[in-house]
Design a protein around this motif. Structure first.
Motif, PDB file in Angstrom:
ATOM      1  N   UNK A 121       1.603   7.709  -1.478  1.00  0.00           N
ATOM      2  CA  UNK A 121       0.922   6.719  -1.729  1.00  0.00           C
ATOM      3  C   UNK A 121       0.123   5.894  -0.355  1.00  0.00           C
ATOM      4  N   UNK A 122       1.165   5.526   0.375  1.00  0.00           N
ATOM      5  CA  UNK A 122       0.665   4.677   1.511  1.00  0.00           C
ATOM      6  C   UNK A 122      -0.340   5.311   2.167  1.00  0.00           C
ATOM      7  N   UNK A 123      -0.144   6.793   2.465  1.00  0.00           N
ATOM      8  CA  UNK A 123      -1.251   7.637   3.046  1.00  0.00           C
ATOM      9  C   UNK A 123      -2.398   7.831   2.196  1.00  0.00           C
ATOM     10  N   UNK A 124      -2.303   7.600   0.965  1.00  0.00           N
ATOM     11  CA  UNK A 124      -3.747   7.508   0.154  1.00  0.00           C
ATOM     12  C   UNK A 124      -4.310   6.406  -0.009  1.00  0.00           C
ATOM     13  N   UNK A 125      -4.011   5.627   0.851  1.00  0.00           N
ATOM     14  CA  UNK A 125      -4.700   3.940   0.809  1.00  0.00           C
ATOM     15  C   UNK A 125      -4.170   2.956  -0.224  1.00  0.00           C
ATOM     16  N   UNK A 126      -2.908   3.232  -0.691  1.00  0.00           N
ATOM     17  CA  UNK A 126      -2.411   2.303  -1.638  1.00  0.00           C
ATOM     18  C   UNK A 126      -1.346   1.452  -0.586  1.00  0.00           C
ATOM     19  N   UNK A 127      -2.078   0.646   0.301  1.00  0.00           N
ATOM     20  CA  UNK A 127      -1.649   0.040   1.529  1.00  0.00           C
ATOM     21  C   UNK A 127      -0.598  -1.006   1.076  1.00  0.00           C
ATOM     22  N   UNK A 128      -0.755  -1.725   0.092  1.00  0.00           N
ATOM     23  CA  UNK A 128       0.032  -3.121  -0.233  1.00  0.00           C
ATOM     24  C   UNK A 128       1.016  -2.889  -0.814  1.00  0.00           C
TER      25      UNK A 128
END
Lengths: 116, 218
Positions: free
Chosen positions: B16-23
């Motif tokens: 998810x982090x790599x899919x732009x769910x950065x927060x």
């Protein structure tokens, strides 16, 4: 479709999402998102489904309005965000349920006067 | 009940982090939802390896989950707007604005015009840059997670910093008092809003710190 009846018209249910959430939280000490979706499925025997796309924005909105409080706990190797009613939330739940009961009563009179 | 292990949770989190769910605050809730759903599938009898179940789950739900991320961000923005509006009506905000206005007014009257212009540039610039650097150094040094409301507050901060910067750029034509009052008013307003935004971000930092204290245990 965000909140939908598995068979039939979903629009009728959309306006009741907040009331459904508040009612469930009123009956449980605290609940997390996935648990709410599953509880609705079980209670309605799979007739009604709330997608995460509708549930989480509604939960966040209720939290921003001060009706819900949040608690984060470590559960099963991950963090879980639990929602619970605030004091204002408990009062608002009663108001919402009364509103809904009134609405159902009025609709009953209009749609099926014999049963009203 | 089937439970996912640490490695599998970390895998979902990284995906998810790599899919732009950065927060972190947003990702955490989505991770829990995805993990719960996968656990339910395993419990219901899906005997495939976790990675196959996860892959199929993402094929089916990724778009929905990323859309959910956008909804989370909207919700974070609404929180910011609400917090700013709440701060704007507080007497302290009016006091900060009046004091800032008076300080610039005195500077205009008692200092030469060049020094006055340096001040209306340097004070908002220093406030913005100082807070930004402090946040960066602090978060890098302590390896802090990224939280939605705090980072998204940088956008309105940038707007109000640019507003005062724009006023600085046109202020070289403003030697008369009545025009200078406008310059002072707008710069004071921008600076007051910068202070408010810093105050709000510190408030949210405290909430996040308290709420996500368990994060270090993961």
């Amino acid at each position: 479709m965000y909140i939908y009846r598995v068979m039939g018209n979903s629009k009728l249910y959309k306006g009741s999402l907040n009331t459904i959430i508040l009612k469930l939280l009123n009956e449980h000490d605290k609940m997390y998102g996935y648990e709410i979706t599953q509880k609705v499925k079980v209670l309605t025997k799979g007739e009604l489904a709330i997608t995460e796309g509708a549930l989480y924005p509604a939960l966040h909105k209720l939290e921003a309005q001060g009706l819900l409080d949040v608690e984060v706990a470590k559960v099963d190797n991950r963090l879980r965000k639990y929602y619970k009613l605030t004091e204002t939330g408990t009062k608002e739940t009663l108001n919402k349920l009364e509103e809904l009961a009134e609405y159902i009563k009025t609709m009953q009179v209009l749609v099926n006067p014999k049963l009203a | 009940m089937a439970k996912l292990g640490k490695e599998q949770i970390k895998f979902i989190d990284n995906y998810l982090d790599n899919s732009d769910v950065i927060y972190t605050d947003i990702r955490m809730e989505i991770v829990d939802h995805v993990a719960s759903d996968i656990e339910a599938k395993i419990e219901a009898g899906d005997q495939r390896d976790f990675y196959y179940i996860f892959k199929d789950y993402m094929v089916e739900n990724k778009r929905k989950l990323l859309n959910e991320n956008k909804q989370f961000l909207k919700s974070a923005d609404k929180k910011i707007v609400k917090a700013v509006l709440k701060e704007l009506v507080k007497p302290l905000t009016a006091i900060i604005f009046v004091l800032t206005f008076l300080a610039f007014y005195l500077a205009f009257n008692h200092l030469d015009f060049k020094t006055f212009r340096i001040l209306i540039f340097l004070i908002p610039f220093g406030t913005f840059l100082g807070f930004g650097l402090l946040y960066l150094v602090y978060s890098k040094y302590y390896g802090l997670e990224r939280f939605s409301v705090i980072e998204r507050l940088s956008f309105p901060m940038l707007i109000f910093y640019h507003l005062s910067s724009l006023i600085f750029n046109i202020s070289h034509r403003t030697t008369e008092l009545n025009k200078a009052l406008w310059v002072i008013g707008i710069v004071s307003f921008s600076l007051t809003l910068l202070f408010i935004l810093i105050k709000i971000s510190l408030g949210f930092a405290k909430i996040y710190e308290h709420r996500y204290k368990n994060i270090a245990q993961l």
